[in-house]
Structures are given as structure tokens and as C-alpha cells.
Design a protein around this motif. Structure first.
Motif, PDB file in Angstrom:
ATOM      1  N   GLN A  66      23.699  33.370  57.128  1.00 23.43           N
ATOM      2  CA  GLN A  66      25.076  33.532  57.569  1.00 23.43           C
ATOM      3  C   GLN A  66      25.259  34.887  58.253  1.00 23.43           C
ATOM      4  OE1 GLN A  66      27.380  31.057  57.351  1.00 23.43           O
ATOM      5  NE2 GLN A  66      25.644  29.865  56.572  1.00 23.43           N
ATOM      6  N   PRO A  67      25.852  34.925  59.442  1.00 27.14           N
ATOM      7  CA  PRO A  67      26.023  36.192  60.161  1.00 27.14           C
ATOM      8  C   PRO A  67      26.745  37.264  59.348  1.00 27.14           C
ATOM      9  CG  PRO A  67      26.471  34.357  61.627  1.00 27.14           C
ATOM     10  CD  PRO A  67      26.298  33.774  60.258  1.00 27.14           C
ATOM     11  N   ARG A  68      27.694  36.856  58.510  1.00 26.08           N
ATOM     12  CA  ARG A  68      28.472  37.849  57.760  1.00 26.08           C
ATOM     13  C   ARG A  68      27.580  38.732  56.896  1.00 26.08           C
ATOM     14  NH1 ARG A  68      31.250  39.105  53.216  1.00 26.08           N
ATOM     15  NH2 ARG A  68      33.415  39.811  53.439  1.00 26.08           N
ATOM     16  N   SER A  69      26.504  38.188  56.364  1.00 29.84           N
ATOM     17  CA  SER A  69      25.628  38.971  55.494  1.00 29.84           C
ATOM     18  C   SER A  69      24.836  40.013  56.282  1.00 29.84           C
ATOM     19  CB  SER A  69      24.675  38.054  54.715  1.00 29.84           C
ATOM     20  OG  SER A  69      23.733  37.438  55.582  1.00 29.84           O
ATOM     21  N   TRP A  70      24.802  39.885  57.601  1.00 34.25           N
ATOM     22  CA  TRP A  70      24.176  40.868  58.479  1.00 34.25           C
ATOM     23  C   TRP A  70      25.217  41.850  59.013  1.00 34.25           C
ATOM     24  CZ3 TRP A  70      18.930  40.273  60.556  1.00 34.25           C
ATOM     25  CH2 TRP A  70      18.235  39.183  60.015  1.00 34.25           C
ATOM     26  N   GLN A  71      26.412  41.366  59.177  1.00 34.51           N
ATOM     27  CA  GLN A  71      27.475  42.189  59.769  1.00 34.51           C
ATOM     28  C   GLN A  71      28.093  43.156  58.765  1.00 34.51           C
ATOM     29  OE1 GLN A  71      29.792  38.852  60.932  1.00 34.51           O
ATOM     30  NE2 GLN A  71      28.737  38.540  62.892  1.00 34.51           N
ATOM     31  N   ARG A  72      27.988  42.837  57.498  1.00 31.99           N
ATOM     32  CA  ARG A  72      28.525  43.688  56.430  1.00 31.99           C
ATOM     33  C   ARG A  72      27.443  43.874  55.377  1.00 31.99           C
ATOM     34  NH1 ARG A  72      34.677  41.375  55.368  1.00 31.99           N
ATOM     35  NH2 ARG A  72      35.414  41.643  57.523  1.00 31.99           N
ATOM     36  N   THR A  73      27.047  45.112  55.182  1.00 32.01           N
ATOM     37  CA  THR A  73      26.006  45.408  54.196  1.00 32.01           C
ATOM     38  C   THR A  73      26.638  46.124  53.014  1.00 32.01           C
ATOM     39  OG1 THR A  73      24.325  45.559  55.929  1.00 32.01           O
ATOM     40  CG2 THR A  73      23.804  46.571  53.805  1.00 32.01           C
ATOM     41  N   ASN A  74      26.448  45.559  51.839  1.00 35.03           N
ATOM     42  CA  ASN A  74      27.075  46.085  50.629  1.00 35.03           C
ATOM     43  C   ASN A  74      26.055  46.673  49.663  1.00 35.03           C
ATOM     44  OD1 ASN A  74      29.644  45.090  51.402  1.00 35.03           O
ATOM     45  ND2 ASN A  74      29.098  43.068  50.646  1.00 35.03           N
ATOM     46  N   ALA A  75      26.450  47.767  49.026  1.00 38.11           N
ATOM     47  CA  ALA A  75      25.707  48.308  47.893  1.00 38.11           C
ATOM     48  C   ALA A  75      26.646  48.222  46.691  1.00 38.11           C
ATOM     49  CB  ALA A  75      25.290  49.751  48.141  1.00 38.11           C
ATOM     50  N   THR A  76      26.255  47.473  45.673  1.00 36.15           N
ATOM     51  CA  THR A  76      27.152  47.187  44.554  1.00 36.15           C
ATOM     52  C   THR A  76      26.537  47.594  43.229  1.00 36.15           C
ATOM     53  OG1 THR A  76      28.184  45.332  45.718  1.00 36.15           O
ATOM     54  CG2 THR A  76      28.365  45.348  43.312  1.00 36.15           C
ATOM     55  N   ALA A  77      27.366  48.169  42.389  1.00 39.28           N
ATOM     56  CA  ALA A  77      26.999  48.458  41.002  1.00 39.28           C
ATOM     57  C   ALA A  77      27.812  47.520  40.117  1.00 39.28           C
ATOM     58  CB  ALA A  77      27.299  49.909  40.646  1.00 39.28           C
ATOM     59  N   TRP A  78      27.133  46.603  39.434  1.00 41.32           N
ATOM     60  CA  TRP A  78      27.807  45.685  38.519  1.00 41.32           C
ATOM     61  C   TRP A  78      27.909  46.353  37.151  1.00 41.32           C
ATOM     62  CZ3 TRP A  78      30.446  41.583  39.969  1.00 41.32           C
ATOM     63  CH2 TRP A  78      30.163  41.001  41.209  1.00 41.32           C
ATOM     64  N   ILE A  79      29.122  46.586  36.720  1.00 38.12           N
ATOM     65  CA  ILE A  79      29.371  47.293  35.465  1.00 38.12           C
ATOM     66  C   ILE A  79      29.538  46.303  34.314  1.00 38.12           C
ATOM     67  CG2 ILE A  79      30.970  48.878  34.311  1.00 38.12           C
ATOM     68  CD1 ILE A  79      31.535  49.959  37.209  1.00 38.12           C
ATOM     69  N   ALA A  80      30.153  45.180  34.611  1.00 34.89           N
ATOM     70  CA  ALA A  80      30.301  44.064  33.680  1.00 34.89           C
ATOM     71  C   ALA A  80      30.578  42.837  34.535  1.00 34.89           C
ATOM     72  CB  ALA A  80      31.444  44.299  32.683  1.00 34.89           C
ATOM     73  N   ARG A  81      30.665  41.695  33.923  1.00 39.52           N
ATOM     74  CA  ARG A  81      30.931  40.493  34.702  1.00 39.52           C
ATOM     75  C   ARG A  81      32.285  40.614  35.395  1.00 39.52           C
ATOM     76  NH1 ARG A  81      31.071  34.244  32.462  1.00 39.52           N
ATOM     77  NH2 ARG A  81      31.019  33.231  34.505  1.00 39.52           N
ATOM     78  N   ARG A  82      32.278  40.439  36.713  1.00 36.75           N
ATOM     79  CA  ARG A  82      33.451  40.569  37.563  1.00 36.75           C
ATOM     80  C   ARG A  82      34.017  41.988  37.599  1.00 36.75           C
ATOM     81  NH1 ARG A  82      36.914  34.890  37.071  1.00 36.75           N
ATOM     82  NH2 ARG A  82      35.140  33.524  37.490  1.00 36.75           N
ATOM     83  N   VAL A  83      33.271  42.941  37.112  1.00 37.80           N
ATOM     84  CA  VAL A  83      33.672  44.350  37.178  1.00 37.80           C
ATOM     85  C   VAL A  83      32.600  45.091  37.971  1.00 37.80           C
ATOM     86  CG1 VAL A  83      34.309  46.413  35.879  1.00 37.80           C
ATOM     87  CG2 VAL A  83      34.754  44.146  34.911  1.00 37.80           C
ATOM     88  N   ARG A  84      32.997  45.668  39.088  1.00 36.01           N
ATOM     89  CA  ARG A  84      32.007  46.273  39.975  1.00 36.01           C
ATOM     90  C   ARG A  84      32.619  47.390  40.800  1.00 36.01           C
ATOM     91  NH1 ARG A  84      33.011  44.388  45.267  1.00 36.01           N
ATOM     92  NH2 ARG A  84      34.227  42.451  45.370  1.00 36.01           N
ATOM     93  N   MET A  85      31.717  48.176  41.406  1.00 38.32           N
ATOM     94  CA  MET A  85      32.081  49.121  42.458  1.00 38.32           C
ATOM     95  C   MET A  85      31.161  48.840  43.633  1.00 38.32           C
ATOM     96  SD  MET A  85      33.153  52.742  40.718  1.00 38.32           S
ATOM     97  CE  MET A  85      31.517  53.193  40.191  1.00 38.32           C
ATOM     98  N   THR A  86      31.723  48.812  44.842  1.00 39.26           N
ATOM     99  CA  THR A  86      30.961  48.441  46.026  1.00 39.26           C
ATOM    100  C   THR A  86      31.227  49.410  47.171  1.00 39.26           C
ATOM    101  OG1 THR A  86      30.930  46.079  45.468  1.00 39.26           O
ATOM    102  CG2 THR A  86      30.643  46.637  47.786  1.00 39.26           C
TER     103      THR A  86
END
Length: 213
Positions: A66-86
Motif C-alpha cells: 500500500q502506498p500509504r506505508s511508504w508515504q508515511r513512516t512511523n516509529a512507535t513505542a507500544w506502552i500497553a495495548r492501544r497505548v502508544r507514542m508515535t
């Protein structure tokens, strides 16, 4: 030894411009090496530099067809389920976001009870006020009124109308993005979000990672 983050190269935007819109799989594949070198690798370096902020590792998202996964690059820290910082990088520059993306059932009940209670609710209201004053925007749809069982004039009715506790801040695409200063800028922007995620872990994510739902 991890490479030091020296900034996202200006040429990263050239790659993103070529991938804008609806590029074919052939176009995506033709820019794979450039995307790896100019976007993914610098984002991995940034993620490594940010690891101590969340207390857990930031991981750069994978790519799909999918183009979106190339157009936006994310670095995410998963702290808990559905709890994150990106941290997200795209043609508009860098954006940080974080908190609890919401849920239903027991997690939503815990959120509402904590937001309504005097101590924990006042703490959340102060966190939200600080985020608002410093330019962060809470995302997610608002209910038209507080949920059943809570009066319309509750002092934290605005928080009770939410089904999530998630905020974001656009940092932009200034010259600092291309320098080592990017690490400090992003780290400083994540700190207020850490207050929000910590509140969620304390009051909503009871029982740890597996029970935030």
C-alpha cells in the motif's frame, strides 16, 4: 554500535514527492533503495535515540504494497495495548502523537470512572490543559453529551464525552529536521504525551499490557 542520528536528509522529500498520490507497485519497488537509505534508516536512528523516553523501544513500521506505508513512516513505542507514542515522517514533516486510542467494555468503563473521579479526573484535566496550551490537539470523535449516568454539567464533561485519550502535535518541516537537533525537538515534544500515557497506564490499563481493552 548504533549510528548517530544527524537528521533526516533533505533529499528524503524528493523521494516522498515521487511516491505521492497512487504510485504503482513498480514505482514503489524502483524507489525501495532510496526509501531505505533516506527515510527508513534515519527514522531507525531517530527511534534508537528516543528509546529512553518511553521506557520501551520505538520500532519503525514495516512497508506493505500500500502506498500509504511508504508515504508515511512511523516509529512507535507500544506502552500497553492501544497505548502508544508515535513519531511520523511524511511530506508535511514530523508529527508526534500518543495516548490511548480508545476501546470499549471494561477499559472504557475504567476511563470514564477515572475521568469522573475527583483525584484522577483532576489530574487528567490538568494534563489535557497543558497539552492544549502547548499546541497539542486531542483527536477522536466527541459524543454529543456525557454517557448515561454522568450529568451534563459534570466539571469534566468534555473528557467524559471522549471514547479515547489521544493527542497529536505537528512539529513541521523546518531546517532543524535535517540536523541533530531533531532528536531533542522530538524528545521534548514526547514528554507531555508521556504524562498522558502514564495516566492511562495507571487508571485504564489495569493489569498490564494484556488487559487494556
Amino acid at each position: 554500535m548504533a549510528e548517530e542520528m544527524t537528521g533526516l536528509p533533505e533529499s528524503a522529500y524528493d523521494v516522498l514527492l515521487k511516491l505521492d498520490g497512487e504510485p504503482s507497485s513498480a514505482v514503489l519497488d524502483a524507489h525501495r533503495t532510496a526509501h531505505d537509505q533516506l527515510i527508513r534508516r534515519p527514522m531507525e536512528q531517530l527511534a534508537a535515540a528516543l528509546d529512553p523516553v518511553a521506557g520501551c523501544g520505538f520500532c519503525v513500521s514495516g512497508r506493505s504494497g500500500q502506498p500509504r506505508s511508504w508515504q508515511r513512516t512511523n516509529a512507535t513505542a507500544w506502552i500497553a495495548r492501544r497505548v502508544r507514542m508515535t513519531v511520523e515522517f511524511d511530506l508535511d514533516g514530523l508529527t508526534v502523537e500518543g495516548g490511548w486510542s480508545g476501546g470499549a467494555g471494561p477499559a472504557l468503563t475504567r476511563y470514564r470512572e477515572a475521568a469522573a473521579a475527583d483525584g484522577s479526573g483532576e489530574e487528567l484535566a490538568e494534563i489535557a490543559a497543558v497539552l492544549d496550551r502547548t499546541g497539542y490537539e486531542f483527536t477522536g470523535r466527541l459524543m454529543t453529551r456525557p454517557p448515561r449516568g454522568y450529568p451534563p454539567d459534570h466539571p469534566r464533561a468534555d473528557l467524559l464525552r471522549r471514547r479515547s485519550a489521544f493527542a497529536q502535535l505537528w512539529l513541521g518541516a523546518g531546517a532543524w529536521v535535517h540536523t541533530p537537533e531533531v532528536v531533542d525537538r522530538v524528545r521534548d515534544a514526547l514528554v507531555p504525551l508521556l504524562e498522558l500515557t502514564s495516566w492511562v497506564v495507571d487508571h485504564v490499563a489495569i493489569g498490564g499490557f494484556a488487559e487494556v481493552d
